[in-house]
Design a protein around this motif. Structure first.
Motif, PDB file in Angstrom:
ATOM      1  N   GLN A  13      -6.486   0.055  -6.148  1.00 27.38           N
ATOM      2  CA  GLN A  13      -6.960   1.417  -6.370  1.00 27.38           C
ATOM      3  C   GLN A  13      -5.865   2.429  -6.063  1.00 27.38           C
ATOM      4  O   GLN A  13      -5.660   3.399  -6.809  1.00 27.38           O
ATOM      5  N   MET A  14      -5.165   2.231  -4.960  1.00 23.96           N
ATOM      6  CA  MET A  14      -4.108   3.162  -4.546  1.00 23.96           C
ATOM      7  C   MET A  14      -2.973   3.228  -5.557  1.00 23.96           C
ATOM      8  O   MET A  14      -2.295   4.250  -5.681  1.00 23.96           O
ATOM      9  N   SER A  15      -2.762   2.140  -6.275  1.00 28.90           N
ATOM     10  CA  SER A  15      -1.668   2.077  -7.250  1.00 28.90           C
ATOM     11  C   SER A  15      -2.099   2.503  -8.650  1.00 28.90           C
ATOM     12  O   SER A  15      -1.255   2.569  -9.551  1.00 28.90           O
ATOM     13  N   LYS A  17       5.225   4.712  -9.583  1.00 29.30           N
ATOM     14  CA  LYS A  17       4.292   5.132 -10.636  1.00 29.30           C
ATOM     15  C   LYS A  17       4.087   4.101 -11.736  1.00 29.30           C
ATOM     16  O   LYS A  17       3.044   4.107 -12.383  1.00 29.30           O
ATOM     17  N   ALA A  50       0.840  -1.203   0.000  1.00 32.40           N
ATOM     18  CA  ALA A  50       0.000   0.000   0.000  1.00 32.40           C
ATOM     19  C   ALA A  50       0.872   1.250   0.000  1.00 32.40           C
ATOM     20  O   ALA A  50       0.609   2.216  -0.739  1.00 32.40           O
ATOM     21  N   GLY A  51       1.922   1.242   0.828  1.00 32.55           N
ATOM     22  CA  GLY A  51       2.829   2.379   0.827  1.00 32.55           C
ATOM     23  C   GLY A  51       3.519   2.551  -0.513  1.00 32.55           C
ATOM     24  O   GLY A  51       3.592   3.660  -1.064  1.00 32.55           O
ATOM     25  N   ALA A 104       2.511   1.605  -3.341  1.00 28.59           N
ATOM     26  CA  ALA A 104       1.537   1.984  -4.377  1.00 28.59           C
ATOM     27  C   ALA A 104       1.488   3.503  -4.552  1.00 28.59           C
ATOM     28  O   ALA A 104       1.246   3.994  -5.656  1.00 28.59           O
ATOM     29  N   ARG A 105       1.709   4.233  -3.458  1.00 25.62           N
ATOM     30  CA  ARG A 105       1.649   5.694  -3.505  1.00 25.62           C
ATOM     31  C   ARG A 105       3.003   6.312  -3.823  1.00 25.62           C
ATOM     32  O   ARG A 105       3.079   7.509  -4.142  1.00 25.62           O
ATOM     33  N   GLU A 106       4.074   5.524  -3.724  1.00 29.57           N
ATOM     34  CA  GLU A 106       5.417   6.080  -3.881  1.00 29.57           C
ATOM     35  C   GLU A 106       6.120   5.584  -5.137  1.00 29.57           C
ATOM     36  O   GLU A 106       7.286   5.888  -5.353  1.00 29.57           O
TER      37      GLU A 106
END
Length: 307
Positions: free
Chosen positions: A94-96, A66, A59-60, A62-64
């Motif tokens: 979704q987060m990714s 691209k 999850a982390g 996914a946001r860091e």
């Protein structure tokens, strides 16, 4: 041939270490960052600073990140209820922005279950089969419909089957050496079959079993991606190979026999042997996560030679 970086954080890695490896994976042009799903170290290592959770980590990341795909080899079916797992994976997808893949296995390491109070049921394969049916069934349920499942191990009634992933279908990976049940389960649920830590000869036999099971299930054998996971230890010369082998507590000859080890030319040659038997993707098990120069060498002198 796709090259993916595969990490074993239970051997000792913080989230910051994993983030550095994931960013290098992306910057150096690799296809994906995958990690194991374990809560206890294996072998003669200290495992510090302690375990990180696979899906919290992803999850982390996914946001860091691209571009790179993100996933598990393999999520342990014993760790999470299937309905909860479906929610977690869909949310990380979704987060990714739709870059997640789910490798799901039965779970096998009894000691880590004892260490953290996780039940370790005797019958795990039957549970895995129901978990795959539930997770994929929840994702495939149309918006506005509900999902029910009444099995031996799990019971779901009137589930809204939410949230939905960003992808129309999250790729599902199944792997293993089992000669009968594993190929049948793969044929029913998987998009990819992974053969972990196996020779070219053993991989060829198992790929053949899986292809036969897929065709018997009415699917085209080539609908699946066939892959291998192998420890990697590459050096620009013999001295560097020996240094990297020593850093992970392994012998060069053993690594050359059982993994992808040697100079770039030697490793490219062995990758070609896996490609000849149908492997289209390799998960490179990187055991020294502090050695980012290793990834740079693989990118520059191995990956660059693969079509």
């Amino acid at each position: 041939m796709d090259l993916r970086i595969f990490t074993e954080p239970q051997q000792g890695a913080s989230y910051d270490t994993l983030l550095a490896v994931a960013k290098a994976t992306e910057d150096l042009g690799f296809d994906a960052f995958f990690r194991s799903d374990h809560y206890l170290k294996m072998g003669d290592v200290d495992g510090l600073p302690g375990p990180t959770d696979a899906w919290i980590t992803l999850a982390g990341l996914a946001r860091e990140t691209k571009r790179i795909r993100l996933g598990t080899l393999m999520t342990a079916g014993t760790f999470r209820l299937p309905g909860v797992l479906a929610i977690q994976v869909a949310q990380v997808d979704q987060m990714s922005g739709g870059r997640v893949e789910l490798g799901l296995g039965a779970g096998w390491f009894e000691q880590e279950h004892k260490a953290y109070g996780i039940p370790f049921p005797k019958e795990k394969f039957g549970r895995l089969e129901e978990q795959l049916a539930i997770v994929t069934g929840l994702w495939e349920t149309k918006l506005g419909d509900t999902f029910d499942f009444h099995g031996t191990y799990y019971d779901l009634t009137d589930s809204p089957a939410l949230p939905k992933p960003a992808q129309a279908r999250i790729p599902v990976l199944i792997g293993g050496h089992g000669a009968t049940r594993t190929p049948k389960l793969t044929a029913r649920y998987a998009d990819e079959f992974n053969m972990p830590f196996a020779s070219v000869e053993d991989s060829e036999r198992q790929f053949g079993r899986v292809r036969a099971a897929v065709e018997a299930a009415g699917r085209g054998a080539d609908e699946l991606t066939y892959s291998n996971a192998l420890v990697v230890c590459v050096g620009k010369d013999d001295q560097e190979v020996a240094r990297r082998a020593a850093a992970i507590g392994r012998e060069v000859d053993e690594l050359k026999a059982n993994g992808l080890a040697g100079t770039p030319a030697e490793v490219v040659e062995k990758i070609g042997r896996y490609a000849e038997i149908g492997a289209r993707r390799l998960y490179l098990q990187v055991l020294d996560l502090s050695d980012l120069d290793h990834l740079e060498l693989i990118s520059a002198q191995v990956q660059s030679q693969l079509s």
